[in-house]
Design a protein around this motif. Structure first.
Motif, short mmCIF file in Angstrom:
data_model
loop_
_atom_site.label_atom_id
_atom_site.label_comp_id
_atom_site.label_asym_id
_atom_site.label_seq_id
_atom_site.Cartn_x
_atom_site.Cartn_y
_atom_site.Cartn_z
N VAL A 16 -31.82 28.89 -2.91
CA VAL A 16 -32.03 29.14 -1.48
C VAL A 16 -33.51 29.43 -1.22
N TRP A 17 -34.11 30.27 -2.04
CA TRP A 17 -35.53 30.63 -1.89
C TRP A 17 -36.41 29.39 -2.02
N ALA A 18 -36.15 28.56 -3.01
CA ALA A 18 -36.93 27.33 -3.18
C ALA A 18 -36.76 26.41 -1.97
N ALA A 19 -35.54 26.30 -1.47
CA ALA A 19 -35.29 25.43 -0.31
C ALA A 19 -35.98 25.94 0.94
N MET A 20 -36.07 27.25 1.10
CA MET A 20 -36.72 27.82 2.29
C MET A 20 -38.22 27.51 2.31
N ARG A 21 -38.77 27.12 1.17
CA ARG A 21 -40.19 26.77 1.09
C ARG A 21 -40.42 25.27 0.96
N ASP A 22 -39.34 24.48 1.02
CA ASP A 22 -39.43 23.04 0.87
C ASP A 22 -39.63 22.39 2.25
N PRO A 23 -40.75 21.68 2.46
CA PRO A 23 -41.02 21.09 3.77
C PRO A 23 -39.93 20.15 4.27
N GLU A 24 -39.32 19.39 3.39
CA GLU A 24 -38.26 18.45 3.82
C GLU A 24 -37.01 19.20 4.27
N SER A 99 -32.50 38.52 4.38
CA SER A 99 -32.18 39.07 3.06
C SER A 99 -31.25 38.11 2.34
N LEU A 100 -31.39 38.07 1.04
CA LEU A 100 -30.58 37.21 0.17
C LEU A 100 -29.79 38.08 -0.79
N LYS A 101 -28.49 37.89 -0.82
CA LYS A 101 -27.64 38.63 -1.75
C LYS A 101 -26.78 37.65 -2.51
N PRO A 102 -26.79 37.72 -3.86
CA PRO A 102 -25.90 36.85 -4.63
C PRO A 102 -24.45 37.10 -4.24
N THR A 108 -24.80 32.47 -2.15
CA THR A 108 -25.69 33.49 -1.59
C THR A 108 -25.21 33.82 -0.19
N VAL A 109 -25.26 35.10 0.14
CA VAL A 109 -25.08 35.50 1.53
C VAL A 109 -26.47 35.78 2.09
N LEU A 110 -26.85 35.00 3.10
CA LEU A 110 -28.13 35.15 3.78
C LEU A 110 -27.85 35.88 5.10
N THR A 111 -28.52 37.00 5.30
CA THR A 111 -28.39 37.78 6.52
C THR A 111 -29.73 37.73 7.24
N TYR A 112 -29.68 37.55 8.57
CA TYR A 112 -30.92 37.45 9.34
C TYR A 112 -30.85 38.26 10.62
N THR A 113 -32.01 38.74 11.01
CA THR A 113 -32.23 39.35 12.32
C THR A 113 -33.47 38.68 12.88
N ALA A 114 -33.32 38.02 14.01
CA ALA A 114 -34.43 37.29 14.61
C ALA A 114 -34.82 37.96 15.93
N ARG A 144 -27.89 24.23 9.86
CA ARG A 144 -28.55 23.02 9.37
C ARG A 144 -29.17 23.27 7.99
N PHE A 145 -29.67 24.49 7.76
CA PHE A 145 -30.20 24.85 6.46
C PHE A 145 -29.10 24.78 5.40
N ALA A 146 -27.92 25.31 5.73
CA ALA A 146 -26.78 25.25 4.81
C ALA A 146 -26.42 23.80 4.51
N SER A 147 -26.41 22.96 5.53
CA SER A 147 -26.09 21.54 5.34
C SER A 147 -27.14 20.86 4.47
N ALA A 148 -28.41 21.16 4.70
CA ALA A 148 -29.48 20.57 3.88
C ALA A 148 -29.36 21.01 2.42
N LEU A 149 -28.97 22.27 2.20
CA LEU A 149 -28.76 22.75 0.83
C LEU A 149 -27.61 22.00 0.17
N ASP A 150 -26.52 21.79 0.92
CA ASP A 150 -25.37 21.07 0.36
C ASP A 150 -25.76 19.65 0.00
N LYS A 151 -26.53 18.97 0.85
CA LYS A 151 -26.97 17.60 0.57
C LYS A 151 -27.90 17.56 -0.63
N ARG A 152 -28.74 18.57 -0.75
CA ARG A 152 -29.68 18.65 -1.87
C ARG A 152 -28.94 18.80 -3.20
N ALA A 153 -27.83 19.55 -3.16
CA ALA A 153 -27.05 19.80 -4.39
C ALA A 153 -26.19 18.59 -4.78
#
Length: 154
Positions: A16-24, A99-102, A108-114, A144-153
């Motif tokens: 997840v961390w690597a994907a969050m820094r991947d431009p694509e 935050s990222l929690k295994p 991973t459970v990703l929690t966000y406050t925007a 969309r991030f979750a979908s991109a991760l699934d496609k990447r895997a």
């Protein structure tokens, strides 16, 4: 403008961390994103078209990953995505605390406050409309991030 949520991602935190820094992955995740330009290890410039209610506009957005906390095992416990955009409608700035929690060995459970602050014409759209749009935008990004991760895997 505030939005909160969490999402279970089908990848371990280091992926997840690597994907969050991947431009694509970022381009595929940000609604309306036309291009992502890497400007540094944690700095990006994005060109995007956005819609807020009845108004469409093009924005240049600078995104930075900041306040990385607890970097261990190849991923941080938490970090902040800060963004500042400008376009014909004025300026907007915001951030997401993440935050990222295994969750087991492969998730991973990703929690966000925007939170965000519009300026100029964007502020004139009204607080309620902007809050609703910000919440939908955050939700769309993480789905969309979750979908991109699934496609990447795959």
């Amino acid at each position: 403008m505030d939005a909160t949520g969490d999402i279970r991602l089908n990848a371990p935190p280091d992926v997840v961390w690597a994907a969050m820094r991947d431009p694509e992955v970022l381009k595929a995740s940000v609604p309306g994103c036309k291009a992502v330009h890497v400007e540094g290890p944690h700095d990006y410039r994005m060109d995007l078209d956005g819609t807020w209610g009845p108004i469409r506009a093009h924005f240049h957005v600078h995104v930075r990953i900041e306040d990385v906390q607890g970097l261990s095992d190849g991923y941080p416990d938490s970090y902040r995505l800060s963004a500042r955009g400008e376009g014909a409608l004025g300026l907007a700035a915001g951030h997401s605390d993440i935050s990222l929690k295994p969750d087991g060995a492969r998730a991973t459970v990703l929690t966000y406050t925007a939170a965000g602050e519009p300026d100029s014409m964007l502020a004139r759209l009204g607080d309620r409309l902007l809050r609703r749009a910000a919440g939908k935008l955050s939700e769309k990004f993480f789905k969309r991030f979750a979908s991109a991760l699934d496609k990447r895997a795959a």
